[in-house]
Design an enzyme around this catalytic site. Structure first.
Site: not given
Length: 333
Positions: A10, A136, A140, A191, A248, A254-256, A279, A281
């Site tokens: 993305s 930063g 996406a 982060k 995030t 935020s995927r995380n 992913v 991360e």
């Protein structure tokens, strides 16, 4: 300019489209040959950035050497764990004066190398000073939609930092410069670990007090580790530090944080990851950060508890209890 973007997740797709809309001729390399075919036919990355029609200046490729050959700029946006392997294939084909920009965030789990260290190990010494690193607070999807965003680019070479700033900046994408590569990279990577923890707190049903504590104390341990690696403390008050951390830890995109929420609700990591095609991360960065902190003798209590949740099966609620029961101390780094 002729620009190659390596990595069609993305973020890579969004940056490639941003540059194409500035009038550059951009080729986006994707690992998945079938994805390249679909993007070429439909001008949409249906796997990683659905709903965004990609600009006509953007072309697509599955041939890595061909993609980078003769390009004035090479923008690297692969998952951090595969960066080294891709560089070994691509680097012999880089133009001698190509500007190399990394926009990947992470730390290798086995070698504990940051992306700057990976690139310096894999590229000739003559290229090292001119490497630049973009980080930063930047989802996406929001950048692709043209929402105002501010990021930072770090380099040891002020001229290359300014050059990257000019190439990347648009009316809605503002780029600042910095010369603290270590701080900018570590802020962008670590982060994600704290965002996992913030998600766990949300999944457990905790409130704003808990989130504020995690963000603030998370920043403290990010800064401690950064200082041990030679970063400047002020970098962590900026876009790559506090800016990305707040984004995030609080943003629904935020995927995380999303993975952390599901962990807090009692789902296993394997179950969560099996349902994701992008992913997160922070999962692997938790492992590498825990190992790096142990190696450097730096105290990182939030990261340690996330490591025990992810890799030792510890109960999220017990992890919170153990964090709160730690010896009392003064505030600070």
């Amino acid at each position: 300019m002729n620009i190659a973007v390596i990595g069609a997740g993305s973020w890579g797709t969004t940056l490639a489209d941003l540059l194409a809309r500035k009038g550059h001729q951009v080729t986006l390399w994707a690992y998945e040959a079938d994805l390249v075919e679909r993007m070429s036919a439909n001008r949409v990355n249906d796997l990683y950035l659905p709903g965004t029609v990609l600009h006509e200046n953007l072309t697509f490729s599955n041939d890595l050497p061909q993609t980078v050959t003769g390009r004035e700029v090479v923008l690297l946006v692969p998952p951090s764990q595969v960066m080294a392997g891709l560089i070994r294939v691509a680097a012999p084909h880089f133009a001698e004066d190509a500007l190399i920009i990394s926009a990947s965030k992470g730390i290798e789990t086995e070698t504990l190398r940051m992306m700057s260290e990976v690139l310096e190990d894999e590229l000739p010494a003559a290229r090292h000073a001119g490497l630049t690193f973009l980080s930063g607070p930047s989802f996406a999807k929001e950048v692709a939609a043209g929402m105002p965003t501010a990021v930072v680019v770090a380099s040891r070479d002020p001229q290359q930092a300014l050059r990257t700033q000019q190439i990347m900046s648009t009316e809605s994408f503002r780029t600042y410069t910095n010369n603290d590569i270590i701080g900018v990279e570590l802020g962008g990577a670590l982060k994600n670990v704290i965002a996992l923890a913030a998600g766990v707190a949300d999944g457990l049903g905790f409130g704003y007090n808990s989130r504020a504590a995690l963000i603030t104390r998370g920043l403290a341990e990010i800064t401690r580790l950064g200082l041990a690696k030679g970063a400047r403390p002020d970098t962590f008050a900026g876009l790559a530090g506090m800016g990305d951390l707040v984004l995030t830890c609080t943003g629904d995109l935020s995927r995380n944080r999303s993975v952390g929420i599901e962990l807090g609700r009692g789902r296993s990591l394997e179950e969560i990851m099996s349902g994701m095609n992008m992913v997160a991360e922070g999962v692997k960065t938790t492992l590498s950060t825990y190992r790096l902190a142990s190696k450097l003798g730096v105290e990182v209590p939030i990261t340690e508890q996330m490591y025990r949740i992810l890799y030792e099966g510890k109960s999220p609620r017990q992890a919170v209890s153990d964090l709160m029961a730690r010896d009392l101390k003064g505030e600070g780094f």
